[in-house]
Design a protein around this motif. Sequence first.
Motif, short mmCIF file in Angstrom:
data_model
loop_
_atom_site.label_atom_id
_atom_site.label_comp_id
_atom_site.label_asym_id
_atom_site.label_seq_id
_atom_site.Cartn_x
_atom_site.Cartn_y
_atom_site.Cartn_z
N SER A 156 -8.63 -7.03 0.38
CA SER A 156 -10.14 -6.63 0.15
C SER A 156 -11.02 -7.57 0.24
O SER A 156 -12.19 -7.13 0.08
CB SER A 156 -10.15 -5.97 -1.28
OG SER A 156 -9.70 -7.14 -2.18
N ALA A 164 -7.18 -8.14 7.76
CA ALA A 164 -7.04 -7.14 6.67
C ALA A 164 -6.16 -5.88 6.82
O ALA A 164 -5.22 -5.55 6.32
CB ALA A 164 -8.47 -6.54 6.05
N GLU A 223 -3.93 0.49 -4.98
CA GLU A 223 -4.69 -0.65 -4.34
C GLU A 223 -4.85 -0.65 -3.01
O GLU A 223 -5.64 -0.86 -2.05
CB GLU A 223 -4.48 -2.00 -4.99
CG GLU A 223 -4.69 -2.39 -6.41
CD GLU A 223 -6.30 -2.39 -6.66
OE1 GLU A 223 -6.93 -3.04 -6.06
OE2 GLU A 223 -6.64 -1.72 -7.77
N LYS A 226 -6.78 2.03 -1.80
CA LYS A 226 -8.39 1.93 -1.91
C LYS A 226 -8.73 0.96 -0.62
O LYS A 226 -9.86 1.27 -0.05
CB LYS A 226 -8.53 1.10 -3.06
CG LYS A 226 -8.59 2.18 -4.19
CD LYS A 226 -8.35 1.23 -5.39
CE LYS A 226 -9.65 0.43 -5.87
NZ LYS A 226 -9.36 -0.04 -7.23
N VAL A 227 -8.04 -0.13 -0.35
CA VAL A 227 -8.32 -0.88 0.73
C VAL A 227 -8.26 -0.32 1.97
O VAL A 227 -8.91 -0.38 2.98
CB VAL A 227 -7.48 -2.16 0.64
CG1 VAL A 227 -7.97 -3.14 2.00
CG2 VAL A 227 -7.70 -2.85 -0.53
N LYS A 230 -11.27 1.80 3.23
CA LYS A 230 -12.19 1.40 3.66
C LYS A 230 -11.88 0.61 5.27
O LYS A 230 -12.68 0.69 6.21
CB LYS A 230 -12.65 -0.03 2.92
CG LYS A 230 -13.70 -0.76 3.76
CD LYS A 230 -13.88 -2.18 2.70
CE LYS A 230 -14.91 -2.90 3.22
NZ LYS A 230 -15.01 -4.27 2.52
N TYR A 247 -5.30 6.88 0.48
CA TYR A 247 -5.87 6.75 -0.61
C TYR A 247 -5.33 7.90 -1.88
O TYR A 247 -4.85 7.35 -2.76
CB TYR A 247 -7.24 6.76 -0.48
CG TYR A 247 -8.12 6.71 -1.73
CD1 TYR A 247 -8.08 5.43 -2.48
CD2 TYR A 247 -8.69 7.98 -2.25
CE1 TYR A 247 -8.65 5.42 -3.80
CE2 TYR A 247 -9.41 7.94 -3.45
CZ TYR A 247 -9.41 6.81 -4.31
OH TYR A 247 -10.00 6.80 -5.38
#
Length: 365
Positions: A156, A164, A223, A226-227, A230, A247
Amino acid sequence: MGTGIVSILLHSLSTLYPGHHGSLNVLSIVFFILNVILFSLIFIVSALRYLIYPATWKLMINHPVQSLFLGTLPMGFATIINMFTLVCVPRWGGASPYIAWGMWWIDAAVSVACCFGLPFQMMTKHKNRHDTMTAAWLLPIVASVVAAASGAVVASVLPNPRHALITIITSYVIWGTGVPLALVVMAIYFHRLAVYKLPPHEVIVSVFLPLGPMGQGGYGIMELGKVALKIFPETETLHPAAGEIMYVLGFGVAIVMWGFGLVWLFFALASILSRQKFPFNMGWWGFTFPIGVFAMATITLGQELPSSFFRILGTVFGSCVMLLWFVVAAGTVKEMARGRMIEAPCLRELERASQRGAEKGRQEA
């Protein structure tokens, strides 16, 4: 591990309750520094032990219980990586995200080595019995689950979306190496409890360990989702909706794991309450980390829904973990002052074997 999860919980609660952000954030940093000191001290002492007395490494790795605690090394280091990412990276900037990334790759490699190597060691070298099995079998496996969750935290803050993405995909794979295998061990452990009843008083605290993979596994998959929400669109990975799917899927898996964790929480509390007294030992630290990661999963569920119920319940769990930390820390200091706290089971068994050999030699003489 116990000190590290307290620092992470305090940091999460500081964002959950902005009115107390300052004091909670300071406390989280204090525990973070304490965790770094404890980890460094224990790591250095352990390394010196095996360098100065190399034979003790073989004794330890062949011990059916003591060797399993190697998994706590990467798990303890992961708590430092998480706090470094959450606290130091935003303040320091510069190359700090990549310092966290480098530390995470080391932690991931050691975690996977524990997850793969130690169970195989159990199959080939250790003499195990079903009636003496404890939930400590989970320790080397949960290391992978913790590393996967830590990977999501590190991903993140990485400035390069491609880096990432690599971290996210790797973390999903590592999560897949740990959680299913943990479920297999938990099934075996449930059968052991059903057939041979509760563990002895000395290791009764180990009944809390199944909360670890359920709590950290649920937190980690949320988590990662969530990453991915994006990063996947930014890197045009798979499908435009891939991030959204991961997600939502992550939340669905997490809440099911949280529900399964409730079952093990009930078993653990009922087991503890059924025993009127049990001796204090180093195993009492087994209270803190499993409940702590379960609290983190609860808080994260409350943030994602959003839900006051989960946030309040997560706060209650987190407060219990902090209280337990002070109780266990005080007991540890007290017992260490008496010289009765730290011991090496493999060396104790070697000493007993030597005594038996000497006695046998005297009898033959």
